[in-house]
Write a protein that holds these residues in place. Structure first.
Motif, mmCIF file in Angstrom:
data_model
loop_
_atom_site.group_PDB
_atom_site.id
_atom_site.type_symbol
_atom_site.label_atom_id
_atom_site.label_comp_id
_atom_site.label_asym_id
_atom_site.label_seq_id
_atom_site.Cartn_x
_atom_site.Cartn_y
_atom_site.Cartn_z
ATOM 1 N N GLN A 59 0.804 -1.220 0.000
ATOM 2 C CA GLN A 59 0.000 0.000 0.000
ATOM 3 C C GLN A 59 0.840 1.275 0.000
ATOM 4 O OE1 GLN A 59 -3.348 -0.073 2.865
ATOM 5 N NE2 GLN A 59 -2.942 -2.248 3.097
ATOM 6 N N LYS A 60 2.148 1.151 0.082
ATOM 7 C CA LYS A 60 3.011 2.331 0.123
ATOM 8 C C LYS A 60 3.184 2.979 -1.245
ATOM 9 C CE LYS A 60 5.755 1.005 4.162
ATOM 10 N NZ LYS A 60 7.129 0.772 4.694
ATOM 11 N N THR A 61 2.799 2.297 -2.311
ATOM 12 C CA THR A 61 2.978 2.867 -3.643
ATOM 13 C C THR A 61 2.132 4.124 -3.822
ATOM 14 O OG1 THR A 61 2.881 2.410 -6.014
ATOM 15 C CG2 THR A 61 1.156 1.429 -4.647
ATOM 16 N N ALA A 62 2.693 5.095 -4.524
ATOM 17 C CA ALA A 62 1.954 6.323 -4.828
ATOM 18 C C ALA A 62 1.306 6.254 -6.203
ATOM 19 C CB ALA A 62 2.895 7.532 -4.758
ATOM 20 N N ASN A 63 1.637 5.230 -6.959
ATOM 21 C CA ASN A 63 1.094 5.085 -8.312
ATOM 22 C C ASN A 63 1.013 3.590 -8.631
ATOM 23 O OD1 ASN A 63 0.729 4.952 -11.170
ATOM 24 N ND2 ASN A 63 1.587 7.009 -11.379
ATOM 25 N N VAL A 68 2.482 -2.009 -11.065
ATOM 26 C CA VAL A 68 2.137 -3.016 -12.076
ATOM 27 C C VAL A 68 3.273 -3.208 -13.069
ATOM 28 C CG1 VAL A 68 0.612 -3.556 -13.995
ATOM 29 C CG2 VAL A 68 -0.349 -2.685 -11.864
ATOM 30 N N PHE A 69 3.767 -2.097 -13.626
ATOM 31 C CA PHE A 69 4.832 -2.199 -14.628
ATOM 32 C C PHE A 69 6.117 -2.758 -14.023
ATOM 33 C CE2 PHE A 69 2.313 1.009 -17.050
ATOM 34 C CZ PHE A 69 2.171 0.274 -18.221
ATOM 35 N N SER A 70 6.397 -2.424 -12.776
ATOM 36 C CA SER A 70 7.597 -2.940 -12.118
ATOM 37 C C SER A 70 7.519 -4.451 -11.964
ATOM 38 C CB SER A 70 7.774 -2.282 -10.743
ATOM 39 O OG SER A 70 7.964 -0.903 -10.856
ATOM 40 N N ALA A 227 12.561 1.251 -8.517
ATOM 41 C CA ALA A 227 13.418 2.378 -8.131
ATOM 42 C C ALA A 227 13.577 3.364 -9.285
ATOM 43 C CB ALA A 227 14.787 1.864 -7.689
ATOM 44 N N ILE A 228 13.761 2.856 -10.500
ATOM 45 C CA ILE A 228 13.939 3.722 -11.672
ATOM 46 C C ILE A 228 12.657 4.497 -11.983
ATOM 47 C CG2 ILE A 228 14.395 3.750 -14.147
ATOM 48 C CD1 ILE A 228 16.209 1.307 -13.719
ATOM 49 N N LEU A 229 11.528 3.778 -12.028
ATOM 50 C CA LEU A 229 10.259 4.445 -12.336
ATOM 51 C C LEU A 229 9.874 5.431 -11.239
ATOM 52 C CD1 LEU A 229 8.127 1.460 -13.750
ATOM 53 C CD2 LEU A 229 9.309 3.268 -15.018
ATOM 54 N N GLY A 230 10.130 5.053 -9.994
ATOM 55 C CA GLY A 230 9.819 5.945 -8.881
ATOM 56 C C GLY A 230 10.611 7.235 -8.933
ATOM 57 N N SER A 231 11.865 7.160 -9.339
ATOM 58 C CA SER A 231 12.708 8.363 -9.400
ATOM 59 C C SER A 231 12.271 9.307 -10.506
ATOM 60 C CB SER A 231 14.167 7.941 -9.616
ATOM 61 O OG SER A 231 14.332 7.288 -10.864
ATOM 62 N N PHE A 232 11.603 8.791 -11.549
ATOM 63 C CA PHE A 232 11.181 9.630 -12.664
ATOM 64 C C PHE A 232 9.747 10.141 -12.540
ATOM 65 C CE2 PHE A 232 14.774 7.606 -14.873
ATOM 66 C CZ PHE A 232 15.317 8.705 -15.517
ATOM 67 N N PHE A 233 8.850 9.307 -11.998
ATOM 68 C CA PHE A 233 7.430 9.640 -12.071
ATOM 69 C C PHE A 233 6.781 9.960 -10.722
ATOM 70 C CE2 PHE A 233 8.290 6.854 -15.738
ATOM 71 C CZ PHE A 233 7.937 7.729 -16.761
ATOM 72 N N VAL A 234 7.510 9.832 -9.622
ATOM 73 C CA VAL A 234 6.939 10.155 -8.319
ATOM 74 C C VAL A 234 7.809 11.203 -7.647
ATOM 75 C CG1 VAL A 234 6.268 9.282 -6.061
ATOM 76 C CG2 VAL A 234 5.982 7.841 -8.076
ATOM 77 N N HIS A 235 7.182 12.260 -7.153
ATOM 78 C CA HIS A 235 7.954 13.346 -6.532
ATOM 79 C C HIS A 235 7.364 13.680 -5.162
ATOM 80 C CE1 HIS A 235 9.988 14.015 -10.367
ATOM 81 N NE2 HIS A 235 8.780 13.982 -10.942
#
Length: 235
Positions: A59-63, A68-70, A227-235
């Motif tokens: 539940q910690k995901t922001a997106n 899903v993609f990860s 980690a890669i997707l989080g660094s680009f799409f979550v702020h």
């Protein structure tokens, strides 16, 4: 207790090491006197707790799309590399080699080292603690490994006891490596990694409960993608 553990470097790995020592010692002392039904019950309870912890972490995901993609991307990479199959074949070869040579002590050491050190909980737990968080995963893993080491020691002997030090050095090393990366990992990235790890724990819990076996090892690349997707799409 939280304060005490949180202020010792690689404390989760130390607790894990001690759990294997205690479990192995009890296994060597009682040597198959413990009824199997007690071990089965312990694994069922710990499997349920692993599920609970996995749902909390997921539940910690922001997106949800990142999650899903990860998981899909990581699972496909792991499947292409056949990480689970490689590990299974390697452990099988090691086991067969020492069975044929009759070296039960070495077999116990290698078998338990592979079981305790290779897996999502060992990696995720070391990363969690290395990022400055309380080592919840390694504490949970310590309970699992304590029960497992008791069962293994009753049949494989003293080599299982020696594997405790493999746990300490392996997981402790991963923790120190993760701590060096802490300055470049934001809280949002950590949350996405934790969410992906949570789904892996759910899969692991279902496996422990013997509901369905998942190739959790094949899912490990999802941590990198998260980690890669989080660094680009979550702020």
């Amino acid at each position: 207790m939280n304060f005490f553990i949180g202020n010792i470097p690689a404390s989760g790995s130390i607790v894990n090491c001690l759990a294997v020592i205690v479990g192995s010692t009890l296994g060597l002392l009682f040597r198959s006197r413990l009824p199997q039904r007690y071990i089965n019950m312990a694994f069922q309870v710990l499997g349920l707790f692993t599920l609970f912890l996995g749902f909390l972490m997921a539940q910690k995901t922001a997106n949800f799309l990142i999650l899903v993609f990860s998981m899909v991307g990581g699972g496909m990479i792991g499947e292409a590399l056949d990480l689970d199959g490689r590990f299974s074949r390697f452990s099988e070869k090691v086991s067969q080699r020492f069975k044929t040579s009759g070296q039960s002590f070495a077999e116990g050491f290698l078998t338990s080292t592979l079981l305790f050190c290779i897996g999502s909980m060992a990696i995720l737990g070391a990363i969690e603690e290395g990022l400055g968080l309380y080592p919840n995963l390694l504490i949970t893993k310590s309970l699992l490994d304590g029960v497992s080491s008791l069962a293994l020691a009753t049949s494989l002997g003293g080599g299982v006891l020696l594997s405790a030090f493999s746990v300490l050095f392996y997981q402790g090393g991963l923790t120190l490596l993760a701590s060096s990366l802490q300055p470049i990992l934001s809280e949002s990235v950590i949350n996405e990694i934790s969410a992906a790890g949570g789904l892996m724990l759910i899969a692991l819990g279902l496996s422990l409960l013997e509901i369905k076996r998942f190739k959790v090892t094949n899912m490990l690349p999802a941590l990198v993608i998260a980690a890669i997707l989080g660094s680009f799409f979550v702020h």
